[in-house]
Scaffold this motif. Structure first.
Motif, PDB file in Angstrom:
ATOM      1  N   TRP A  74       0.850  -1.191   0.000  1.00  9.97           N
ATOM      2  CA  TRP A  74       0.000   0.000   0.000  1.00  9.97           C
ATOM      3  C   TRP A  74       0.889   1.245   0.000  1.00  9.97           C
ATOM      4  N   THR A  75       0.539   2.205  -0.836  1.00  8.23           N
ATOM      5  CA  THR A  75       1.166   3.518  -0.791  1.00  8.23           C
ATOM      6  C   THR A  75       0.071   4.565  -0.979  1.00  8.23           C
ATOM      7  N   VAL A  76       0.434   5.785  -1.315  1.00  4.86           N
ATOM      8  CA  VAL A  76      -0.551   6.849  -1.506  1.00  4.86           C
ATOM      9  C   VAL A  76      -0.700   7.166  -2.992  1.00  4.86           C
ATOM     10  N   PRO A  77      -1.846   7.694  -3.413  1.00  2.62           N
ATOM     11  CA  PRO A  77      -1.997   8.095  -4.817  1.00  2.62           C
ATOM     12  C   PRO A  77      -1.277   9.400  -5.145  1.00  2.62           C
ATOM     13  N   ASN A  78      -1.021  10.245  -4.136  1.00  8.13           N
ATOM     14  CA  ASN A  78      -0.363  11.533  -4.361  1.00  8.13           C
ATOM     15  C   ASN A  78       1.149  11.343  -4.287  1.00  8.13           C
ATOM     16  N   THR A  79       1.712  10.790  -5.362  1.00  6.04           N
ATOM     17  CA  THR A  79       3.133  10.517  -5.425  1.00  6.04           C
ATOM     18  C   THR A  79       3.529  10.301  -6.874  1.00  6.04           C
ATOM     19  N   PHE A  80       4.824  10.232  -7.122  1.00  8.19           N
ATOM     20  CA  PHE A  80       5.303   9.831  -8.446  1.00  8.19           C
ATOM     21  C   PHE A  80       5.013   8.339  -8.616  1.00  8.19           C
ATOM     22  N   VAL A  81       4.821   7.921  -9.858  1.00  6.01           N
ATOM     23  CA  VAL A  81       4.373   6.556 -10.138  1.00  6.01           C
ATOM     24  C   VAL A  81       5.324   5.484  -9.605  1.00  6.01           C
ATOM     25  N   ALA A  82       6.600   5.817  -9.404  1.00  2.81           N
ATOM     26  CA  ALA A  82       7.569   4.812  -8.965  1.00  2.81           C
ATOM     27  C   ALA A  82       7.189   4.180  -7.641  1.00  2.81           C
ATOM     28  N   PHE A  96      -3.904   1.622  -2.598  1.00  2.00           N
ATOM     29  CA  PHE A  96      -3.582   2.972  -2.144  1.00  2.00           C
ATOM     30  C   PHE A  96      -4.370   3.337  -0.899  1.00  2.00           C
ATOM     31  N   VAL A  97      -3.795   4.251  -0.126  1.00  2.21           N
ATOM     32  CA  VAL A  97      -4.442   4.839   1.046  1.00  2.21           C
ATOM     33  C   VAL A  97      -4.590   6.324   0.772  1.00  2.21           C
ATOM     34  N   ASP A  98      -5.769   6.875   0.998  1.00  8.74           N
ATOM     35  CA  ASP A  98      -6.000   8.285   0.678  1.00  8.74           C
ATOM     36  C   ASP A  98      -5.146   9.191   1.559  1.00  8.74           C
ATOM     37  N   THR A  99      -5.014  10.431   1.120  1.00  6.09           N
ATOM     38  CA  THR A  99      -4.147  11.400   1.779  1.00  6.09           C
ATOM     39  C   THR A  99      -4.913  12.281   2.750  1.00  6.09           C
ATOM     40  N   ASP A 100      -4.164  12.911   3.641  1.00  8.58           N
ATOM     41  CA  ASP A 100      -4.727  13.910   4.544  1.00  8.58           C
ATOM     42  C   ASP A 100      -5.069  15.159   3.732  1.00  8.58           C
ATOM     43  N   PRO A 101      -6.257  15.745   3.925  1.00  6.14           N
ATOM     44  CA  PRO A 101      -6.650  16.884   3.085  1.00  6.14           C
ATOM     45  C   PRO A 101      -5.838  18.149   3.327  1.00  6.14           C
ATOM     46  N   ASP A 102      -5.130  18.229   4.444  1.00  6.38           N
ATOM     47  CA  ASP A 102      -4.368  19.437   4.760  1.00  6.38           C
ATOM     48  C   ASP A 102      -2.879  19.308   4.436  1.00  6.38           C
ATOM     49  N   THR A 103      -2.284  18.170   4.783  1.00  5.39           N
ATOM     50  CA  THR A 103      -0.838  18.012   4.607  1.00  5.39           C
ATOM     51  C   THR A 103      -0.473  17.201   3.371  1.00  5.39           C
ATOM     52  N   TYR A 104      -1.434  16.524   2.753  1.00  3.61           N
ATOM     53  CA  TYR A 104      -1.260  15.790   1.494  1.00  3.61           C
ATOM     54  C   TYR A 104      -0.394  14.535   1.633  1.00  3.61           C
ATOM     55  N   VAL A 105      -0.076  14.122   2.859  1.00  2.00           N
ATOM     56  CA  VAL A 105       0.628  12.864   3.105  1.00  2.00           C
ATOM     57  C   VAL A 105      -0.387  11.803   3.519  1.00  2.00           C
ATOM     58  N   MET A 106       0.057  10.573   3.740  1.00  2.00           N
ATOM     59  CA  MET A 106      -0.843   9.474   4.065  1.00  2.00           C
ATOM     60  C   MET A 106      -1.708   9.803   5.282  1.00  2.00           C
ATOM     61  N   MET A 129       3.889   1.940   2.418  1.00  2.00           N
ATOM     62  CA  MET A 129       4.895   2.914   1.988  1.00  2.00           C
ATOM     63  C   MET A 129       4.321   4.330   2.047  1.00  2.00           C
ATOM     64  N   PRO A 130       4.422   5.004   3.193  1.00  2.00           N
ATOM     65  CA  PRO A 130       4.041   6.421   3.236  1.00  2.00           C
ATOM     66  C   PRO A 130       5.036   7.263   2.445  1.00  2.00           C
ATOM     67  N   VAL A 131       4.566   8.361   1.879  1.00  2.00           N
ATOM     68  CA  VAL A 131       5.402   9.253   1.074  1.00  2.00           C
ATOM     69  C   VAL A 131       5.457  10.613   1.759  1.00  2.00           C
ATOM     70  N   GLU A 340     -11.624   6.930 -11.008  1.00  2.00           N
ATOM     71  CA  GLU A 340     -11.809   8.242 -10.389  1.00  2.00           C
ATOM     72  C   GLU A 340     -12.879   8.156  -9.320  1.00  2.00           C
ATOM     73  N   GLY A 341     -12.617   8.769  -8.174  1.00  2.00           N
ATOM     74  CA  GLY A 341     -13.527   8.699  -7.043  1.00  2.00           C
ATOM     75  C   GLY A 341     -13.068   7.750  -5.960  1.00  2.00           C
ATOM     76  N   ASP A 342     -12.058   6.922  -6.263  1.00  2.00           N
ATOM     77  CA  ASP A 342     -11.574   5.959  -5.260  1.00  2.00           C
ATOM     78  C   ASP A 342     -10.900   6.644  -4.077  1.00  2.00           C
ATOM     79  N   PHE A 343     -10.183   7.735  -4.340  1.00  2.00           N
ATOM     80  CA  PHE A 343      -9.407   8.399  -3.285  1.00  2.00           C
ATOM     81  C   PHE A 343      -9.666   9.906  -3.371  1.00  2.00           C
ATOM     82  N   PRO A 344     -10.798  10.337  -2.812  1.00  2.00           N
ATOM     83  CA  PRO A 344     -11.286  11.704  -3.057  1.00  2.00           C
ATOM     84  C   PRO A 344     -10.370  12.816  -2.561  1.00  2.00           C
TER      85      PRO A 344
END
Length: 379
Positions: A74-82, A96-106, A129-131, A340-344
């Motif tokens: 598991w990682t986050v969608p807000n990252t480079f594809v690697a 994937f695990v959705d991100t925090d709406p304020d800090t944009y991390v896991m 894998m948190p980013v 689209e819609g999986d990780f709002p």
């Protein structure tokens, strides 16, 4: 054009590379171990393993933790594809695990909910894998505690975050993770032109990563099948890759390490200026968690009409960029049943995100130009 990021190369950096070019070793010489020791020492980690890219470092980190077919990363969608791709390289499934709406991390709450559901379904991840997006650490103490409860390993993708701190300790100390990975791409905090490095406190993981970066070959008799036949002898004891870092790259990185603290301090000064001077504009500035000291690889803002503002800034000579298109929305990943819609939270952030220029060499005059162009575009 004022770029969103760029390297800062000094005469000392150039001299360090030239010195290697005049030496007996261009690869697998004495400078790579010195660079590894310098980075590990800065982080407070026991071991450092340098490779040719952060993607390679993430890959061998997964291999060292035995990620393979039937396993889940598991990682986050807000990252480079690697960050996601390396799981596929190992034959594992990726989610994937959705991100925090304020800090944009896991998001730790999103991770907790997903773990409860996965445990009930019998599909817990082997690796999470948190980013550390834009230079800000994820909440590693909370993620580490969940790792202890649910039995998964943790790889920190700290490609953006060398020189950052979490709970007043350097990112990369691996207090709450098994392995931490840094990137030294030219737009990162320090550069080796291309390159990456993994830190760990586990000597066996370090040895396994060293093996995987060099074809799975060892000259250590203790790791061989049978006896060594002599000083020339080596064995391939596992399937590995040619992921080695060169001496020239390591020399550049070692020289750059001398200015790491200054680079991060300067980025924080520039970010503080943005925070003050953008406060009255119709945009969202990047929030910082009080337990995190960011290395500010990026300064991502959010605006209402991203496409128009982006175009206006580019037209004004401001080299803005967008980080990142959520990984699950890429065609390859969409073909693997994501939609689209999986990780709002990640999708909402992406719809409005622009990274404005931030790098150690950005001067006050150029920052004034960026702020004026942004004010005009939003006006």
């Amino acid at each position: 054009m004022i770029p969103y990021g760029r390297q800062d190369i000094s005469e000392a950096d150039i001299a360090a590379v030239v010195e290697v070019l005049r030496s007996d070793f261009l690869t697998q010489g004495p400078v790579v171990p010195r660079f590894e020791a310098a980075v590990a020492g800065q982080c407070g980690a026991a071991h450092g393993v340098a490779v040719n890219s952060a993607t390679s470092a993430l890959h061998i980190a997964c291999m060292a933790l035995d990620l393979g077919p039937g396993d889940i990363l598991w990682t986050v969608p807000n990252t480079f594809v690697a960050s996601a791709n390396v799981g596929v390289y190992c034959g594992a499934d990726v989610d994937f695990v959705d991100t925090d709406p304020d800090t944009y991390v896991m998001s730790v709450p999103a991770l907790e909910v997903k773990l409860v559901q996965a445990e009930a379904a019998g599909h817990l991840p082997k690796i999470v894998m948190p980013v550390h997006f834009a230079g800000q650490s994820a909440d590693m103490a909370a993620i580490g505690a969940l790792a202890g409860r649910y039995g998964f390993s943790v790889i920190e993708d700290a490609s953006h975050a060398i020189g950052a701190r979490y709970r007043d300790r350097p990112v990369g100390n691996c207090a709450h993770s098994d392995i931490c990975v840094f990137s030294f791409h030219p737009v990162k905090i320090i550069t080796t032109a291309e390159g990456g490095l993994a830190t760990t406190n586990n000597p066996e993981l370090a040895t396994r990563m060293e093996l995987h970066r060099s074809h799975g070959i060892t000259r250590d008799p203790a790791r061989m099948a049978g006896d060594s036949e002599g000083g020339w002898y080596y064995q391939m004891v596992d399937l590995g890759y040619n992921y080695r870092m060169t001496e020239m790259q390591a020399a550049l990185g070692l020289s750059q390490m001398d200015r790491l603290d200054a680079f991060v301090a300067r980025r924080n000064e520039l970010a503080a200026c943005y925070n003050r001077r953008l406060a009255d504009l119709p945009l969202t500035r990047p929030a910082q968690h009080p337990e995190s000291y960011s290395s500010y690889h990026l300064y991502p803002i959010q605006v209402a009409d991203r496409a128009r503002v982006f175009a206006d800034l580019r037209q004004a000579g401001i080299g803005v960029n967008v980080h990142y298109i959520p990984v699950h929305m890429q065609p390859y990943w969409a073909s693997r049943s994501f939609t689209e819609g999986d990780f709002p939270n990640a999708e909402q952030y992406y719809a409005h995100a622009i990274s404005i220029p931030l790098y150690a060499g950005l001067n006050e005059e150029d920052q004034d130009v960026v702020i004026a162009a942004l004010a005009s575009a939003l006006g």
